[in-house]
Write a protein that holds these residues in place. Structure first.
Motif, PDB file in Angstrom:
ATOM      1  N   TRP A 107       4.578   4.641  -1.929  1.00 62.09           N
ATOM      2  CA  TRP A 107       3.675   4.595  -0.780  1.00 62.09           C
ATOM      3  C   TRP A 107       4.397   4.253   0.518  1.00 62.09           C
ATOM      4  O   TRP A 107       3.744   3.935   1.517  1.00 62.09           O
ATOM      5  N   SER A 108       5.703   4.293   0.554  1.00 62.37           N
ATOM      6  CA  SER A 108       6.432   3.805   1.724  1.00 62.37           C
ATOM      7  C   SER A 108       6.251   4.705   2.939  1.00 62.37           C
ATOM      8  O   SER A 108       6.073   4.211   4.063  1.00 62.37           O
ATOM      9  N   GLU A 109       6.301   6.005   2.762  1.00 64.53           N
ATOM     10  CA  GLU A 109       6.205   6.898   3.924  1.00 64.53           C
ATOM     11  C   GLU A 109       4.792   6.927   4.496  1.00 64.53           C
ATOM     12  O   GLU A 109       4.617   7.037   5.721  1.00 64.53           O
ATOM     13  N   ASP A 110       3.774   6.827   3.668  1.00 64.73           N
ATOM     14  CA  ASP A 110       2.398   6.821   4.158  1.00 64.73           C
ATOM     15  C   ASP A 110       1.976   5.441   4.657  1.00 64.73           C
ATOM     16  O   ASP A 110       1.119   5.330   5.544  1.00 64.73           O
ATOM     17  N   GLY A 111       2.537   4.389   4.087  1.00 64.60           N
ATOM     18  CA  GLY A 111       2.135   3.052   4.491  1.00 64.60           C
ATOM     19  C   GLY A 111       0.768   2.692   3.936  1.00 64.60           C
ATOM     20  O   GLY A 111       0.280   3.263   2.956  1.00 64.60           O
ATOM     21  N   PHE A 112       0.101   1.746   4.631  1.00 63.08           N
ATOM     22  CA  PHE A 112      -1.189   1.236   4.174  1.00 63.08           C
ATOM     23  C   PHE A 112      -2.179   1.260   5.335  1.00 63.08           C
ATOM     24  O   PHE A 112      -1.801   1.041   6.497  1.00 63.08           O
ATOM     25  N   SER A 113      -3.425   1.494   5.020  1.00 58.64           N
ATOM     26  CA  SER A 113      -4.483   1.535   6.015  1.00 58.64           C
ATOM     27  C   SER A 113      -5.776   1.011   5.386  1.00 58.64           C
ATOM     28  O   SER A 113      -6.383   1.688   4.541  1.00 58.64           O
ATOM     29  N   GLY A 114      -6.206  -0.207   5.795  1.00 60.71           N
ATOM     30  CA  GLY A 114      -7.400  -0.810   5.225  1.00 60.71           C
ATOM     31  C   GLY A 114      -7.266  -1.072   3.737  1.00 60.71           C
ATOM     32  O   GLY A 114      -8.259  -0.957   3.005  1.00 60.71           O
ATOM     33  N   GLN A 115      -6.077  -1.432   3.267  1.00 57.02           N
ATOM     34  CA  GLN A 115      -5.826  -1.584   1.836  1.00 57.02           C
ATOM     35  C   GLN A 115      -5.166  -2.930   1.547  1.00 57.02           C
ATOM     36  O   GLN A 115      -4.629  -3.587   2.444  1.00 57.02           O
ATOM     37  N   SER A 116      -5.205  -3.299   0.257  1.00 55.15           N
ATOM     38  CA  SER A 116      -4.530  -4.501  -0.233  1.00 55.15           C
ATOM     39  C   SER A 116      -3.522  -4.079  -1.287  1.00 55.15           C
ATOM     40  O   SER A 116      -3.819  -3.218  -2.126  1.00 55.15           O
ATOM     41  N   VAL A 117      -2.321  -4.684  -1.236  1.00 53.72           N
ATOM     42  CA  VAL A 117      -1.270  -4.385  -2.200  1.00 53.72           C
ATOM     43  C   VAL A 117      -0.882  -5.693  -2.892  1.00 53.72           C
ATOM     44  O   VAL A 117      -0.639  -6.702  -2.235  1.00 53.72           O
ATOM     45  N   SER A 205      -5.669  -4.561   7.414  1.00 58.20           N
ATOM     46  CA  SER A 205      -6.925  -3.948   7.833  1.00 58.20           C
ATOM     47  C   SER A 205      -6.695  -2.708   8.686  1.00 58.20           C
ATOM     48  O   SER A 205      -7.537  -1.807   8.707  1.00 58.20           O
ATOM     49  N   GLY A 206      -5.553  -2.644   9.376  1.00 60.73           N
ATOM     50  CA  GLY A 206      -5.225  -1.476  10.188  1.00 60.73           C
ATOM     51  C   GLY A 206      -4.241  -0.577   9.467  1.00 60.73           C
ATOM     52  O   GLY A 206      -4.029  -0.659   8.257  1.00 60.73           O
ATOM     53  N   THR A 207      -3.621   0.320  10.263  1.00 56.45           N
ATOM     54  CA  THR A 207      -2.639   1.268   9.729  1.00 56.45           C
ATOM     55  C   THR A 207      -1.241   0.744  10.007  1.00 56.45           C
ATOM     56  O   THR A 207      -0.906   0.392  11.142  1.00 56.45           O
ATOM     57  N   THR A 208      -0.423   0.715   8.980  1.00 57.12           N
ATOM     58  CA  THR A 208       0.910   0.135   9.114  1.00 57.12           C
ATOM     59  C   THR A 208       1.960   1.142   9.542  1.00 57.12           C
ATOM     60  O   THR A 208       2.952   0.775  10.177  1.00 57.12           O
ATOM     61  N   GLY A 209       1.781   2.414   9.199  1.00 54.75           N
ATOM     62  CA  GLY A 209       2.866   3.373   9.374  1.00 54.75           C
ATOM     63  C   GLY A 209       3.861   3.237   8.233  1.00 54.75           C
ATOM     64  O   GLY A 209       3.626   2.531   7.244  1.00 54.75           O
ATOM     65  N   PRO A 210       5.024   3.912   8.325  1.00 50.01           N
ATOM     66  CA  PRO A 210       6.024   3.814   7.248  1.00 50.01           C
ATOM     67  C   PRO A 210       6.400   2.364   6.974  1.00 50.01           C
ATOM     68  O   PRO A 210       6.639   1.577   7.893  1.00 50.01           O
ATOM     69  N   ALA A 211       6.451   2.008   5.703  1.00 51.58           N
ATOM     70  CA  ALA A 211       6.638   0.620   5.293  1.00 51.58           C
ATOM     71  C   ALA A 211       8.056   0.386   4.810  1.00 51.58           C
ATOM     72  O   ALA A 211       8.613   1.196   4.054  1.00 51.58           O
ATOM     73  N   THR A 212       8.641  -0.728   5.253  1.00 50.52           N
ATOM     74  CA  THR A 212       9.908  -1.183   4.681  1.00 50.52           C
ATOM     75  C   THR A 212       9.654  -1.599   3.235  1.00 50.52           C
ATOM     76  O   THR A 212       8.718  -2.340   2.940  1.00 50.52           O
ATOM     77  N   PHE A 213      10.499  -1.136   2.319  1.00 53.29           N
ATOM     78  CA  PHE A 213      10.217  -1.372   0.909  1.00 53.29           C
ATOM     79  C   PHE A 213      11.521  -1.445   0.125  1.00 53.29           C
ATOM     80  O   PHE A 213      12.615  -1.274   0.674  1.00 53.29           O
ATOM     81  N   HIS A 214      11.405  -1.724  -1.175  1.00 54.47           N
ATOM     82  CA  HIS A 214      12.518  -1.628  -2.117  1.00 54.47           C
ATOM     83  C   HIS A 214      12.141  -0.591  -3.156  1.00 54.47           C
ATOM     84  O   HIS A 214      11.149  -0.758  -3.875  1.00 54.47           O
ATOM     85  N   SER A 215      12.922   0.463  -3.251  1.00 49.97           N
ATOM     86  CA  SER A 215      12.510   1.643  -3.991  1.00 49.97           C
ATOM     87  C   SER A 215      12.401   1.392  -5.487  1.00 49.97           C
ATOM     88  O   SER A 215      11.338   1.582  -6.095  1.00 49.97           O
ATOM     89  N   GLN A 216      13.494   0.977  -6.135  1.00 47.07           N
ATOM     90  CA  GLN A 216      13.524   0.855  -7.594  1.00 47.07           C
ATOM     91  C   GLN A 216      13.234  -0.588  -8.000  1.00 47.07           C
ATOM     92  O   GLN A 216      14.152  -1.386  -8.204  1.00 47.07           O
ATOM     93  N   ALA A 217      11.963  -0.915  -8.122  1.00 47.49           N
ATOM     94  CA  ALA A 217      11.581  -2.272  -8.500  1.00 47.49           C
ATOM     95  C   ALA A 217      11.585  -2.475 -10.001  1.00 47.49           C
ATOM     96  O   ALA A 217      11.784  -3.595 -10.475  1.00 47.49           O
TER      97      ALA A 217
END
Length: 498
Positions: A107-117, A205-217
């Motif tokens: 989900w890194s390129e889409d990011g999050f919008s109104g979501q909980s992770v 609650s808003g839109t984050t845009g691309p998210a910084t992440f760690h790929s291979q968890a």
């Protein structure tokens, strides 16, 4: 069990012995006292919560040595932020990466919008309080975090009832992650034991845009629509992936941090856990932490590996080069005492593959790779940390990774002798800038020398008649076969000096 960790069990045992030896040889621990914290009546009457870790999906080798201590060290969990104590120790970390497609969907390129992770991580150190660190290193703009919680992990996306703690940032429930920056939460009182898992839930609650992440968890993260940060059940978290988002570190305090400090495993996919089963905690740093605990030399072990990472070059998919991220992922970790560097196989192998994600991948020589190692190894002792080296893995025959040809192995072989000459503290042995070579002792054969030849004692200027000889007569007699009397050697006794 990770097959790569099993295949390299000899090297892992050597690392365990080396780290345990350095722990025993370190300076004696100084007694540190902290002021006793006042207990309020409400805290005195609060029911004690069990702190034993939930059952894991596989058997932990050090479980028999860990659980008795966990049962006797039952601590009381308290809600709300506490005064920030001294002596923070990193108990878990993940190296941040920029948003990319990765090895599997994420989900890194889409990011999050109104979501909980909700993300589940296993700590390798225990304590009475903890804090989290969120990274937006590769975010072009600030990210609004609406709410965040931490709790003892349960089964799947569920958390243990009564263990949820809301997190605050400078006293506020919501905060902004700065662009190309990081954000650390306030301390919250939540007792944890070594090898216990916690669940961190973030709501945007808003839109984050691309998210910084760690790929291979190699661990499952869960997503839900809406604000479910305080949910104990897993009903709302219907989506899953195997990456971590924004979460880069969990620190603990109040658990008697070891004087030797944590071990930071710094490397590529072997360190990151390539080949490990999801949610099994089978990466080699996990195995190292368990073996240290079983030997009675328990120390936190932090995993700073990134799959596909390179020593000399940056990659859009596999993170910044090792020298560029060494300070962030190793030197800036609180309580880090030893770094194990195991990296370099990708620098030798990527240039022989046409995989698009491997580019750019210039041909790297052994001398260039050794120079990259030296830059890393020499940084750790300057910052008061011990440097350990791991040998570059052989690349002959690794067909799935594109390392099947022999010339990469020929470039790798000169690297290992350099790593063997590196001192335990880091850096090569000094000898005019070059490592010393151990000379081979050769057996000496005793031989008798022949006696020196006996020479006759002559006048220093030669015979007297030789100095006044007729030169023309000598030249004339040079063509004859007979030697003239003037050139015959007289008796030495007749021409001795008086």
């Amino acid at each position: 069990m990770n097959p790569l960790a099993t295949r390299t069990s000899t090297a892992l045992a050597a690392l365990v012995i080396a780290v345990s030896t350095s722990a025993a040889a370190s300076a004696p621990a100084q007694a540190t006292t902290t002021p006793a914290q006042a207990t309020t009546p409400a805290q005195a009457t609060a029911p004690a919560e069990a702190t034993t870790a939930p059952a894991q999906s596989r058997t932990v080798p050090a479980r028999a040595a860990i659980e008795p201590a966990a049962r006797t060290a039952v601590m009381r969990a308290q809600t709300g932020p506490v005064r920030q104590p001294a002596g923070w120790q990193a108990a878990w970390m993940a190296a941040p990466q920029r948003a990319s497609t990765g090895f599997e969907p994420n989900w890194s390129e889409d990011g999050f919008s109104g979501q909980s992770v909700r993300q589940v991580v296993r700590l390798t150190a225990g304590g009475s309080s903890l804090r989290i660190r969120l990274s937006n290193d590769y975010g072009p703009s600030p990210v609004r975090l609406t709410a965040a919680t931490v709790a003892h992990a349960g089964q799947g996306a569920a958390v243990r009832t009564g263990s949820i703690r809301p997190l605050t940032f400078a006293g506020a429930r919501s905060a902004d992650l700065p662009a190309h920056g990081a954000l650390t939460s306030d301390p919250v009182r939540l007792p944890v034991q070594p090898f216990q898992s916690v669940a961190v839930t973030l709501h945007f609650s808003g839109t984050t845009g691309p998210a910084t992440f760690h790929s291979q968890a190699y661990a499952t993260s869960y997503r839900a629509q809406g604000d479910h940060a305080a949910d104990t059940a897993a009903t709302a978290f219907t989506q899953a992936t195997h990456s971590w988002y924004y979460l880069s570190r969990v620190d603990v305090t109040g658990g008697g941090n070891p004087q030797e400090g944590a071990v930071v495993a710094f490397g590529d996919s072997i360190t990151d856990g390539f080949g490990s089963a999801n949610d099994a905690n089978g990466r080699y740093p996990d195995e190292l932490a368990e073996q240290l605990a079983a030997r009675g030399a328990s120390r936190p072990v932090l995993n700073a590996g990134i799959g596909g990472n390179l020593v000399l070059n940056d990659s859009a998919w596999y993170g910044d080069r090792s020298a560029a991220r060494f300070r962030r992922d190793v030197l800036d970790q609180p309580g880090a005492g030893t770094v194990v560097v195991l990296q370099g196989v990708n620098d030798l192998g990527f240039s022989e593959s046409d995989t698009p994600t491997y580019k750019p991948a210039p041909v790297v020589s052994a001398e260039e790779l050794i120079a990259g190692y030296r830059r890393l190894i020499r940084q750790a002792p300057r910052q008061g940390r011990q440097g350990r080296r791991g040998h570059a893995a052989p690349v002959q025959g690794l067909r799935p990774l594109g390392h099947a040809r022999g010339r990469r192995e020929r470039r790798r072989q000169p690297v290992d002798p350099h790593l063997r000459r590196v001192r335990r503290g880091g850096g090569p042995r000094p000898r005019h800038g070059r490592p010393r070579r151990r000379r081979r002792a050769r057996p000496r054969l005793r031989q008798r020398r022949p006696p020196p030849p006996q020479r006759r004692r002559l006048h220093r200027h030669g015979p007297p008649h030789r100095r006044h000889a007729d030169v023309q007569g000598e030249v004339a007699s040079a063509t004859s076969t007979e030697r003239p009397p003037s050139l015959t050697r007289p008796d030495a006794r007749s021409h001795r000096p008086p």
